[in-house]
Design a protein around this motif. Structure first.
Motif, PDB file in Angstrom:
ATOM      1  N   SER A 158       0.707  -1.138  -0.042  1.00  0.00           N
ATOM      2  CA  SER A 158      -0.052  -0.031  -0.050  1.00  0.00           C
ATOM      3  C   SER A 158       0.892   1.300   0.155  1.00  0.00           C
ATOM      4  O   SER A 158       0.467   2.245  -0.670  1.00  0.00           O
ATOM      5  CB  SER A 158      -1.111  -0.136   1.180  1.00  0.00           C
ATOM      6  OG  SER A 158      -1.600   1.056   1.165  1.00  0.00           O
ATOM      7  N   ASP A 159       2.095   1.310   0.702  1.00  0.00           N
ATOM      8  CA  ASP A 159       2.818   2.338   0.907  1.00  0.00           C
ATOM      9  C   ASP A 159       3.535   2.643  -0.661  1.00  0.00           C
ATOM     10  O   ASP A 159       3.608   3.838  -0.856  1.00  0.00           O
ATOM     11  CB  ASP A 159       4.032   2.202   1.921  1.00  0.00           C
ATOM     12  CG  ASP A 159       3.426   2.321   3.127  1.00  0.00           C
ATOM     13  OD1 ASP A 159       2.553   3.310   3.355  1.00  0.00           O
ATOM     14  OD2 ASP A 159       3.946   1.741   3.956  1.00  0.00           O
ATOM     15  N   ILE A 160       3.608   1.593  -1.379  1.00  0.00           N
ATOM     16  CA  ILE A 160       4.210   1.768  -2.503  1.00  0.00           C
ATOM     17  C   ILE A 160       3.410   2.247  -3.616  1.00  0.00           C
ATOM     18  O   ILE A 160       3.579   3.409  -4.449  1.00  0.00           O
ATOM     19  CB  ILE A 160       4.909   0.553  -3.140  1.00  0.00           C
ATOM     20  CG1 ILE A 160       5.935  -0.210  -2.444  1.00  0.00           C
ATOM     21  CG2 ILE A 160       5.446   0.740  -4.565  1.00  0.00           C
ATOM     22  CD1 ILE A 160       7.339   0.802  -2.155  1.00  0.00           C
ATOM     23  N   TYR A 161       2.178   1.689  -3.479  1.00  0.00           N
ATOM     24  CA  TYR A 161       1.217   2.133  -4.394  1.00  0.00           C
ATOM     25  C   TYR A 161       0.754   3.799  -3.913  1.00  0.00           C
ATOM     26  O   TYR A 161       0.513   4.620  -5.097  1.00  0.00           O
ATOM     27  CB  TYR A 161      -0.225   1.538  -4.329  1.00  0.00           C
ATOM     28  CG  TYR A 161      -0.071   0.167  -4.639  1.00  0.00           C
ATOM     29  CD1 TYR A 161       0.238  -0.087  -6.192  1.00  0.00           C
ATOM     30  CD2 TYR A 161      -0.262  -0.840  -4.035  1.00  0.00           C
ATOM     31  CE1 TYR A 161       0.305  -1.267  -7.007  1.00  0.00           C
ATOM     32  CE2 TYR A 161      -0.197  -2.385  -4.797  1.00  0.00           C
ATOM     33  CZ  TYR A 161       0.211  -2.560  -6.077  1.00  0.00           C
ATOM     34  OH  TYR A 161       0.235  -3.843  -6.644  1.00  0.00           O
ATOM     35  N   THR A 169      10.206  -5.280   4.577  1.00  0.00           N
ATOM     36  CA  THR A 169      10.807  -4.292   3.665  1.00  0.00           C
ATOM     37  C   THR A 169      10.254  -4.551   2.413  1.00  0.00           C
ATOM     38  O   THR A 169      10.270  -5.646   1.882  1.00  0.00           O
ATOM     39  CB  THR A 169      12.336  -4.109   3.703  1.00  0.00           C
ATOM     40  OG1 THR A 169      12.569  -3.851   5.023  1.00  0.00           O
ATOM     41  CG2 THR A 169      12.707  -2.907   2.832  1.00  0.00           C
ATOM     42  N   CYS A 170       9.686  -3.618   1.716  1.00  0.00           N
ATOM     43  CA  CYS A 170       9.111  -3.748   0.254  1.00  0.00           C
ATOM     44  C   CYS A 170       9.855  -2.620  -0.532  1.00  0.00           C
ATOM     45  O   CYS A 170      10.162  -1.686  -0.053  1.00  0.00           O
ATOM     46  CB  CYS A 170       7.747  -3.542   0.269  1.00  0.00           C
ATOM     47  SG  CYS A 170       6.744  -3.745  -1.360  1.00  0.00           S
ATOM     48  N   ASP A 183      -1.313   6.687   1.756  1.00  0.00           N
ATOM     49  CA  ASP A 183      -2.256   5.739   2.251  1.00  0.00           C
ATOM     50  C   ASP A 183      -3.060   6.127   3.503  1.00  0.00           C
ATOM     51  O   ASP A 183      -2.252   6.765   4.527  1.00  0.00           O
ATOM     52  CB  ASP A 183      -2.049   4.469   1.965  1.00  0.00           C
ATOM     53  CG  ASP A 183      -0.901   3.930   3.006  1.00  0.00           C
ATOM     54  OD1 ASP A 183      -0.252   4.807   3.600  1.00  0.00           O
ATOM     55  OD2 ASP A 183      -0.494   2.689   3.232  1.00  0.00           O
ATOM     56  N   ILE A 184      -4.104   5.707   3.847  1.00  0.00           N
ATOM     57  CA  ILE A 184      -4.689   6.058   5.087  1.00  0.00           C
ATOM     58  C   ILE A 184      -4.419   4.823   6.096  1.00  0.00           C
ATOM     59  O   ILE A 184      -5.397   3.706   6.192  1.00  0.00           O
ATOM     60  CB  ILE A 184      -6.058   6.175   5.134  1.00  0.00           C
ATOM     61  CG1 ILE A 184      -6.475   7.275   4.031  1.00  0.00           C
ATOM     62  CG2 ILE A 184      -6.872   6.672   6.408  1.00  0.00           C
ATOM     63  CD1 ILE A 184      -7.976   7.597   3.595  1.00  0.00           C
ATOM     64  N   SER A 185      -3.398   4.856   6.943  1.00  0.00           N
ATOM     65  CA  SER A 185      -3.176   3.902   7.815  1.00  0.00           C
ATOM     66  C   SER A 185      -3.612   4.333   9.325  1.00  0.00           C
ATOM     67  O   SER A 185      -3.876   3.743  10.421  1.00  0.00           O
ATOM     68  CB  SER A 185      -1.608   3.561   7.686  1.00  0.00           C
ATOM     69  OG  SER A 185      -0.793   4.516   7.908  1.00  0.00           O
TER      70      SER A 185
END
Length: 349
Positions: A80-83, A142-143, A233-235
């Motif tokens: 999600s962070d990458i998107y 890690t992504c 993104d909404i985390s």
């Protein structure tokens, strides 16, 4: 059947969990099995990297979170962070801290969830580590991803008159957490064998236990020729993330309560728990929806986009950040989302 992790040892466990992994991405040159993975990205791409650390008792409760779901979620929150940077996730590394109360079978379930998420999103597992832990389960992922040069979207690009948009609906993951916590307390002193009743609330549980990254929204924006000016993104909650964008972009905003997207089950659950549903949508967190701003010229395109809701606009910084309620009142937005480092009220740790 229970197999002690000690019978395999650290390297034996890694071999066992990663057996049969095949690399699918061209940028993954060499994965698990050596001192380091080898990646190779083409000249026209920028490389993105993000990492998340999840601790038992802080970020998840294994009383009600199945290990397979936890593995899936642990991977997806990184995707999600990458998107959210307008990119595409390609590789992950997985590091685990495991206490003696976990078996090989437990780790198989966790890894099954991680591998399922990777299959679903086309991501390669290229490395990781395991070690013993004295404090339960620790997961660090890690992504690594890619984005076309010049196409990365940051938090600091929102401009005055931009439109504020969100994908999906908000508050459902928080309501799912409240439901699980309530049932946990209710069953604590109950007769053995009684099962919690989740009928009619399946969507809330899915949003909490098995969230999805909004790859589809990023693809729709690309196809429509829309380049967001800022995105997250909404985390931690809508209000918290919106304040991040406004602070880093040096702007203000106005969002409208009547336009905040809510699911029916979220509204019903909030009423059941005597909670304000707008407050839950603003501050609940863990929705993993995308919050983004687009130029006003894209109004027509973004208004017609399925799964996207226009909730407000960016203003001059001196106007501050505010929520306009259904009856026209204006309230200052505050970052009240989830923060594990903040001390509880009344001096409690």
């Amino acid at each position: 059947m229970r197999t002690e992790i000690a019978t395999l040892g650290e390297f034996g466990l890694i071999r066992h969990l990663t057996e049969g992994i095949e690399l699918k991405n061209e940028s993954s040159r060499y994965g698990i099995g050596d001192d380091a993975a080898v990646l190779s990205y083409p000249a026209g791409k920028d490389v993105l990297m993000t990492t998340d650390l999840l601790l038992e008792g802080v970020h998840f409760d294994l009383t009600y979170v199945p290990l397979k779901h936890l593995g899936y979620k642990s991977a997806v929150v990184n995707f999600s962070d990458i998107y959210a940077m307008n990119g595409t996730p390609r590789q992950i590394t997985v590091s685990l801290g495991v206490s003696k109360r976990f078996s090989v079978e437990d780790m198989e379930a966790l890894y099954a969830g991680i591998r399922l998420a990777c299959e679903e999103y086309g991501v390669d597992i290229v490395g990781g580590d395991t070690t013993s832990s004295l404090t339960g389960l620790t997961i660090s992922i890690t992504c690594i991803g890619e984005v076309e040069k010049g196409k990365a979207v940051y938090r600091n690009g929102a401009q005055e008159t931009d439109l504020v948009c969100v994908s999906g609906d908000l508050g459902a993951a928080y309501m799912g957490l409240q439901l699980l916590e309530r049932e946990k307390m209710a069953l604590k002193d109950s007769v053995e064998g009684i099962q919690p009743d989740f009928a009619g609330k399946e969507y809330l549980l899915e949003r909490q236990l098995k969230p999805e990254a909004r790859r589809d929204i990023v693809e729709k924006l690309r196809k429509a020729g829309i380049q967001p000016t800022a995105m997250m993104d909404i985390s931690d909650g809508l209000s918290s993330e919106l304040l991040h964008i406004c602070t880093q972009s040096k702007v203000g905003c106005r969002i409208y309560e009547e336009h905040i997207p809510l699911d029916y089950q979220t509204a019903v659950m909030a009423e059941e728990l005597n909670l304000n549903v707008t407050t839950c949508a603003l501050n609940g967190g863990e929705d993993y929806e995308l919050l983004f701003t687009v130029p006003i010229a894209d109004h027509e395109k973004v208004s017609e986009m399925e799964g996207v809701k226009l909730i407000g606009h960016i203003t001059k910084p001196e106007l501050g950040c505010a929520l306009i309620t259904r009856d026209g009142q204006e309230f200052e937005l505050k970052a009240q989302g989830w923060n594990p480092l903040r001390e509880k009220e009344n001096g409690e740790a």
